[in-house]
Scaffold this active site. Sequence first.
Site, PDB file in Angstrom:
ATOM      1  N   LYS A  35      -3.960 -25.632  -3.988  1.00 29.69           N
ATOM      2  CA  LYS A  35      -3.783 -25.145  -5.014  1.00 29.69           C
ATOM      3  C   LYS A  35      -5.349 -25.048  -5.398  1.00 29.69           C
ATOM      4  O   LYS A  35      -6.067 -25.500  -4.877  1.00 29.69           O
ATOM      5  CB  LYS A  35      -3.182 -26.311  -5.968  1.00 29.69           C
ATOM      6  CG  LYS A  35      -4.365 -27.835  -6.489  1.00 29.69           C
ATOM      7  CD  LYS A  35      -3.614 -28.376  -7.115  1.00 29.69           C
ATOM      8  CE  LYS A  35      -4.404 -30.215  -7.272  1.00 29.69           C
ATOM      9  NZ  LYS A  35      -3.583 -31.353  -7.132  1.00 29.69           N
ATOM     10  N   ARG A 130       1.495 -38.565 -17.655  1.00 29.02           N
ATOM     11  CA  ARG A 130       1.136 -36.727 -17.257  1.00 29.02           C
ATOM     12  C   ARG A 130       1.952 -36.060 -17.573  1.00 29.02           C
ATOM     13  O   ARG A 130       2.405 -35.319 -18.378  1.00 29.02           O
ATOM     14  CB  ARG A 130      -0.258 -37.100 -16.520  1.00 29.02           C
ATOM     15  CG  ARG A 130      -1.245 -35.042 -17.188  1.00 29.02           C
ATOM     16  CD  ARG A 130      -1.570 -35.157 -15.324  1.00 29.02           C
ATOM     17  NE  ARG A 130      -1.616 -35.310 -14.296  1.00 29.02           N
ATOM     18  CZ  ARG A 130      -2.094 -34.959 -12.861  1.00 29.02           C
ATOM     19  NH1 ARG A 130      -4.195 -34.444 -13.475  1.00 29.02           N
ATOM     20  NH2 ARG A 130      -2.077 -34.746 -12.374  1.00 29.02           N
ATOM     21  N   TYR A 255     -37.210 -23.880 -16.139  1.00 27.82           N
ATOM     22  CA  TYR A 255     -36.468 -24.067 -17.656  1.00 27.82           C
ATOM     23  C   TYR A 255     -37.328 -25.314 -17.938  1.00 27.82           C
ATOM     24  O   TYR A 255     -36.809 -26.158 -17.539  1.00 27.82           O
ATOM     25  CB  TYR A 255     -34.627 -23.166 -17.509  1.00 27.82           C
ATOM     26  CG  TYR A 255     -34.602 -21.861 -17.648  1.00 27.82           C
ATOM     27  CD1 TYR A 255     -35.368 -21.583 -18.420  1.00 27.82           C
ATOM     28  CD2 TYR A 255     -34.005 -21.824 -16.526  1.00 27.82           C
ATOM     29  CE1 TYR A 255     -34.952 -19.636 -18.453  1.00 27.82           C
ATOM     30  CE2 TYR A 255     -33.488 -20.490 -16.510  1.00 27.82           C
ATOM     31  CZ  TYR A 255     -34.422 -19.339 -17.126  1.00 27.82           C
ATOM     32  OH  TYR A 255     -33.720 -18.499 -17.230  1.00 27.82           O
ATOM     33  N   MET A 303     -28.633 -20.466 -13.332  1.00 26.36           N
ATOM     34  CA  MET A 303     -27.451 -19.487 -13.302  1.00 26.36           C
ATOM     35  C   MET A 303     -27.556 -18.385 -11.771  1.00 26.36           C
ATOM     36  O   MET A 303     -26.632 -19.121 -10.465  1.00 26.36           O
ATOM     37  CB  MET A 303     -26.935 -18.170 -13.885  1.00 26.36           C
ATOM     38  CG  MET A 303     -25.849 -17.920 -13.928  1.00 26.36           C
ATOM     39  SD  MET A 303     -26.111 -15.785 -13.960  1.00 26.36           S
ATOM     40  CE  MET A 303     -25.684 -16.811 -16.064  1.00 26.36           C
TER      41      MET A 303
HETATM   42  C1  LIG Z   1      -3.334 -31.955  -6.878  1.00 26.57           C
HETATM   43  C2  LIG Z   1      -1.990 -33.229  -6.338  1.00 26.57           C
HETATM   44  C3  LIG Z   1      -2.243 -33.737  -4.794  1.00 26.57           C
HETATM   45  C4  LIG Z   1      -3.522 -33.811  -4.606  1.00 26.57           C
HETATM   46  O1  LIG Z   1      -4.186 -34.912  -4.325  1.00 26.57           O
HETATM   47  P1  LIG Z   1      -5.448 -35.025  -3.670  1.00 26.57           P
HETATM   48  O2  LIG Z   1      -5.734 -36.358  -4.158  1.00 26.57           O
HETATM   49  O3  LIG Z   1      -6.091 -33.928  -3.891  1.00 26.57           O
HETATM   50  O4  LIG Z   1      -4.354 -35.385  -1.824  1.00 26.57           O
HETATM   51  C5  LIG Z   1      -1.392 -34.564  -5.249  1.00 26.57           C
HETATM   52  N1  LIG Z   1      -0.091 -34.921  -5.546  1.00 26.57           N
HETATM   53  C6  LIG Z   1      -0.275 -33.856  -7.468  1.00 26.57           C
HETATM   54  C7  LIG Z   1       1.289 -34.324  -7.936  1.00 26.57           C
HETATM   55  C8  LIG Z   1      -0.740 -32.892  -7.380  1.00 26.57           C
HETATM   56  O5  LIG Z   1      -0.976 -32.693  -8.309  1.00 26.57           O
END
Ligand SMILES: *Cc1c(COP(=O)(O)O)cnc(C)c1O
Length: 359
Positions: A35, A130, A255, A303
């Site tokens: 992802k 969640r 800055y 930036m």
């Molecule tokens: C992102 C995610 C993972 C991977 O988690 P890591 O900590 O990056 O290994 C596994 N399961 C779910 C449901 C996730 O959203």
Amino acid sequence: MSRMIRARIDTAALRANYSRIKAVAAGRRAIAVVKANGYGHGAVTVARALEAADAFGVARLEEGVALREAGIRQPIVLLEGVVTRGQLQEAAAHRLELVVHEPGQIALLEDWRGPAPFALWLKLDTGMNRLGFRAEQFAAAHSRLAALAVPSSRLRVMTHFACADERDSPVTREQLARFSAIAAPLGLETSLCNSAGIFGWPDAHGDWVRPGLSLYGVSPFAGESAASLGLAPVMTLTSTVIAVRRVEQGEYVGYGRLWRAARESRVAILAAGYADGLLRGLPDGTPVVIRGRRAPLVGRVSMDMIAVDVTDLPDVEVGAAVELWGPSLPVEEVAARAASLAYELLCGVSSRVALEVTT
Ligand SMILES: *Cc1c(COP(=O)(O)O)cnc(C)c1O
């Protein structure tokens, strides 16, 4: 065109990390989580490099579709599932597997008249609050899914840990006990562990593990190095010195005039800023590595630029390459300087950074 800031992606390290994870979770299958553009490494690059992966995991429909359009053939799991009929249709057309975590998704599936080409992952909320069905809703959700035309080999159960990165957390023990009591008795294939679960909770491995961060060679545990887990960093973020200047004692840099030279100094200006994905909160003293030696950041991250004190590295000149993180400087260490996490730094690498793939 050679860009000022580049992220080199070491696909040999990526494959070695995948093998390492498969050895730690011996006999289990792995959903390689790609992802957020493969945690900033390029989702298609990562998926193509991991031809051995049992499956891939993404958060969103469009991420899964992009993998299919790039010719990736392994199973792909949508970790957030879908919320509309149109999304379900598109997911089905691309043979994506769906996490089912709320009742509206079950209703969509019950109304669905197309073929059932995908697997379903029924999610139990064991305490993270969640995504997932609560314990008292879970049996009903399972019955409704079991009544659909999905073979039981393609109906699976999963959960997600809130504190797996704490090696001895009673929270994880409780979540595991809840999963064992409620979901495991269904006799379906199971999935519980992210990276921290894989390395920290061997009793929880289940049938499928879900590594993300560890694939990229980053430790999920504060205070434990990736190397100590047998993992090697995949990304090396490198920028370029575009100016070197003298700063008199008592003068300021950047800055807000936040850094003041305590001595006559040489300061290198680097083509790297928060528009590239550096965190603006990185403080004075955050290291970078130039020809194997560390130099400290001085003044605000802006930036497009940062400034580094190279008074003690007299041979640094315009054009020098600078490692911002990678094999010489773990991204975990840089993230800790800004009270952040490697996750945020990696997936924040912006499109202005050239991704260069090495094998
Ligand atoms: C992102 C995610 C993972 C991977 O988690 P890591 O900590 O990056 O290994 C596994 N399961 C779910 C449901 C996730 O959203």
